[in-house]
Design an enzyme around this catalytic site. Structure first.
Site, PDB file in Angstrom:
ATOM      1  N   LEU A   1       4.151   7.845  -7.456  1.00  0.00           N
ATOM      2  CA  LEU A   1       4.057   9.128  -6.758  1.00  0.00           C
ATOM      3  C   LEU A   1       5.423   9.573  -6.256  1.00  0.00           C
ATOM      4  CD1 LEU A   1       2.669  11.519  -5.489  1.00  0.00           C
ATOM      5  CD2 LEU A   1       1.956  10.050  -3.595  1.00  0.00           C
TER       6      LEU A   1
ATOM      7  N   ASP B   1      12.446  -1.224   6.141  1.00  0.00           N
ATOM      8  CA  ASP B   1      11.235  -2.004   6.383  1.00  0.00           C
ATOM      9  C   ASP B   1      10.360  -1.214   7.342  1.00  0.00           C
ATOM     10  OD1 ASP B   1       9.240  -3.779   6.986  1.00  0.00           O
ATOM     11  OD2 ASP B   1      10.550  -5.339   7.808  1.00  0.00           O
TER      12      ASP B   1
ATOM     13  N   ASP C   1      -9.402   6.896  -1.932  1.00  0.00           N
ATOM     14  CA  ASP C   1     -10.857   6.995  -2.012  1.00  0.00           C
ATOM     15  C   ASP C   1     -11.541   5.691  -1.594  1.00  0.00           C
ATOM     16  OD1 ASP C   1      -9.651   5.882  -4.337  1.00  0.00           O
ATOM     17  OD2 ASP C   1     -11.499   6.140  -5.474  1.00  0.00           O
TER      18      ASP C   1
ATOM     19  N   TYR D   1      -8.386  -3.896   1.374  1.00  0.00           N
ATOM     20  CA  TYR D   1      -7.483  -2.777   1.072  1.00  0.00           C
ATOM     21  C   TYR D   1      -8.019  -1.484   1.674  1.00  0.00           C
ATOM     22  CZ  TYR D   1      -5.461   1.041  -1.659  1.00  0.00           C
ATOM     23  OH  TYR D   1      -4.873   2.226  -2.033  1.00  0.00           O
TER      24      TYR D   1
END
Length: 287
Positions: free
Chosen positions: A12, A35, A101, A124
């Site tokens: 992206l 970082d 999503d 996740y």
């Protein structure tokens, strides 16, 4: 406009850099140069660069590995997002954070709207949902853009994996009972730029994804059909549809994750990704 971009080596971010208006100034950072889990480092970078906007495309995206590495996933996808939101608030800069999503449980039957309750099933997904909440709580001007099934000519993604496997196997088994919306990362990058161009700063959660749904199996078949039309001598493997149960993975995936993208189209003019057209444009350009 001065933009601080994180995750600069991802697909992206690379698409975003390709499309950046010439008059905009960019400082592109990756984990080596910034970082984002280090709050002091983030504050120092923002104070020194004084960006008009921060665009966070950095993420821990190893979905299966996250199941046994939750500490790292939450550090990058949640705590670091709060660091960036806090720094953006202090600088009064716009903050755009890209989410997923996977914050939904996939049990829906109609496209998910921004107002629908989240119920992530994987580490996740939980870490990304936490990042959304932390950013919005830290800085009310935050824009969260949820997307799905990203692919491009850059980085690691489903299209490149399928093309690699096509050269190795005559038959492929691909999951046929998970439905979502493939999204070209270049189209998402254009949507991010459209949000940044908005005369009135936007805030809150938006969805941006492909305009046509598919299963992973159908997506794979489309990849091979597209390649066969454009690449001399390309031999399409046979694609067999299988169930999620037949392809077990550590992290559960949403079975249905179509996103309703009408909100971002209405306020920023960002039309859903025409992923079939994009696929045809990039299939011979994979890096």
């Amino acid at each position: 406009m001065r933009i601080l971009l994180t995750g600069s080596k991802g697909q992206l971010a690379r698409c975003f850099r390709d499309r950046l208006p010439d008059s905009w100034e960019l400082i592109a950072t990756d984990s080596a140069s910034l970082d984002i889990t280090d709050q002091d480092a983030v504050q120092t970078m923002v104070q020194n660069f004084q960006p008009d906007a921060i665009v966070n495309t950095a993420a821990y995206t190893a979905v299966d590995k996250a199941e046994s590495d939750d500490k790292a996933a939450f550090a990058v996808n949640a705590a670091a997002v709060r660091n960036l939101a806090a720094a953006a608030a202090a600088a009064q800069a716009r903050f755009i954070h890209v989410s997923t999503d996977y914050v939904f449980d996939g049990k829906g039957k109609t496209p998910y709207r921004e107002s629908d309750p989240v119920n992530p099933q994987s580490v996740y997904g939980k870490s990304k949902a936490a990042g959304e909440l932390l950013a919005l709580a830290e800085y009310t001007e935050t824009v969260v853009i949820r997307t799905s099934w990203l692919f491009s000519e850059y980085g690691n993604n489903f299209v490149k994996t399928m093309m690699r496997l096509a050269g190795e196997r005559d038959t492929l088994s691909v999951v046929a009972d998970q439905t979502g919306t493939p999204t070209y990362a270049g189209d998402l990058a254009d949507a991010v730029i459209a949000v940044l161009r908005s005369p009135e700063p936007l805030r809150g959660i938006f969805h941006y994804a492909g305009g046509e749904s598919a299963t992973w199996c159908e997506f794979a078949q489309t990849v091979f059909q597209t390649a066969a039309k454009q690449i001399d001598g390309f031999k399409s493997p046979e694609v067999k549809g299988i169930t999620t149960a037949e392809y077990p993975a550590p992290a559960p995936r949403p079975q249905y994750s179509i996103l309703d993208c009408r909100k971002i189209e209405s306020v920023a003019g960002a039309c859903p990704s025409d992923w079939r057209k994009a696929l045809a444009n990039i299939i011979t350009k994979l890096d």
